[in-house]
Motif scaffolding. Structure first.
Motif: not given
Length: 270
Positions: A108-109, A167, A173, A214-216
């Motif tokens: 995911d990131r 991205h 992310s 965190a969400e970004y």
């Protein structure tokens, strides 16, 4: 996070600071080109969780990424004077390899360790005296164009751009952390520049922790402590990531000792 976090370049300065601060908060898979000593491993991490490989090895990178929930990518040639062949192979090709493997594995990131060298050429003989100040004027905040100070900085700009690409086109992310001057215990002896861009070990670990939680979407933030004198803004890191640094270089004198009441306006006592 249920899956482990892959930390590349785990044996380097930044990796050691992260593991010392949040090593017990996550399950880890550690990748480094050299074997890691037992005292460098967080509690619960065994040799089976360590991958001895180079980011230039595509197959090894893909195997390391498989099954992880997130990647903190630190690996590369850290020398400011690194020659182009090393910069290209280790820092640019290696970073692209990590991003691509993360996307293919469904990660995911990715948190990418960028550097102050990505914008180092903003510091000129004319501007420098005005940059190391306590006001908000002239602070770089991540929205400015890159201005690398060396080929190493060029590689970090390339890594940020790769993150933007992965991205935008693959939904990954990505947080790019432009790390300042990471030292343990106290700021560098060089006062103005060293203290303006100081990042303590504790704040470093906390910042990367927030990058994992965190969400970004895509972010470029500066990795420094909450120093009175700074020319990098940390407001975006506060707002988006919930970064709450606890250290301040103004609490130390020029020789690294805690300052006393005779220190005035952030300057060291004489």
């Amino acid at each position: 996070m249920d899956e482990p976090v892959l930390l590349t370049g785990a044996g380097g300065r930044v990796g050691r600071a992260i593991l010392a601060g949040i090593g017990e908060a996550y399950d880890w898979r550690l990748l480094d080109r050299e074997p890691l000593s037992a005292d460098a491993l967080p509690a619960g991490v065994t040799d089976e969780d360590v991958v001895v490989a180079d980011v230039t090895d595509d197959e090894a990178v893909r195997e390391a990424v498989e099954g992880v929930g997130a990647v903190i990518h630190l690996a590369g040639d850290p020398r400011p004077n690194a020659p182009w062949d090393s910069v290209l192979s280790n820092n640019i090709d290696g970073t692209q390899r990590v991003f691509a493997a993360a996307v293919d594995a469904g990660v995911d990131r990715v948190v990418f360790a960028s550097s102050n060298h990505a914008v180092g050429a903003y510091e000129t003989d004319e501007r420098t005296p005005d940059m190391y100040r306590t006001s908000d004027e002239y602070r770089l905040d991540g929205t400015e164009l890159p201005r690398p100070s060396n080929l190493y900085g060029v590689s970090k700009v390339a890594g940020e751009t790769l993150g933007r690409y992965y991205h935008d086109h693959h939904g990954l992310s990505v947080a790019c952390v432009r790390i300042g001057n990471l030292t343990e215990g106290h700021p560098p002896r060089e006062y103005e520049r060293g203290q303006a861009m100081w990042l303590s070990h504790g704040d470093c670990a906390h910042l990367f922790d927030r990058c994992l939680l965190a969400e970004y979407g895509y972010e470029i933030v500066y990795g420094i402590s909450d120093n009175d004198r700074k020319y990098y803004s940390i407001e975006r890191a506060r707002e988006v990531l919930g970064y709450d640094p606890q250290d301040n270089s103004a609490e130390y004198t020029f020789d690294g000792k805690p300052r006393d009441d005779s220190a005035v306006d952030g300057h060291p006592s004489q």
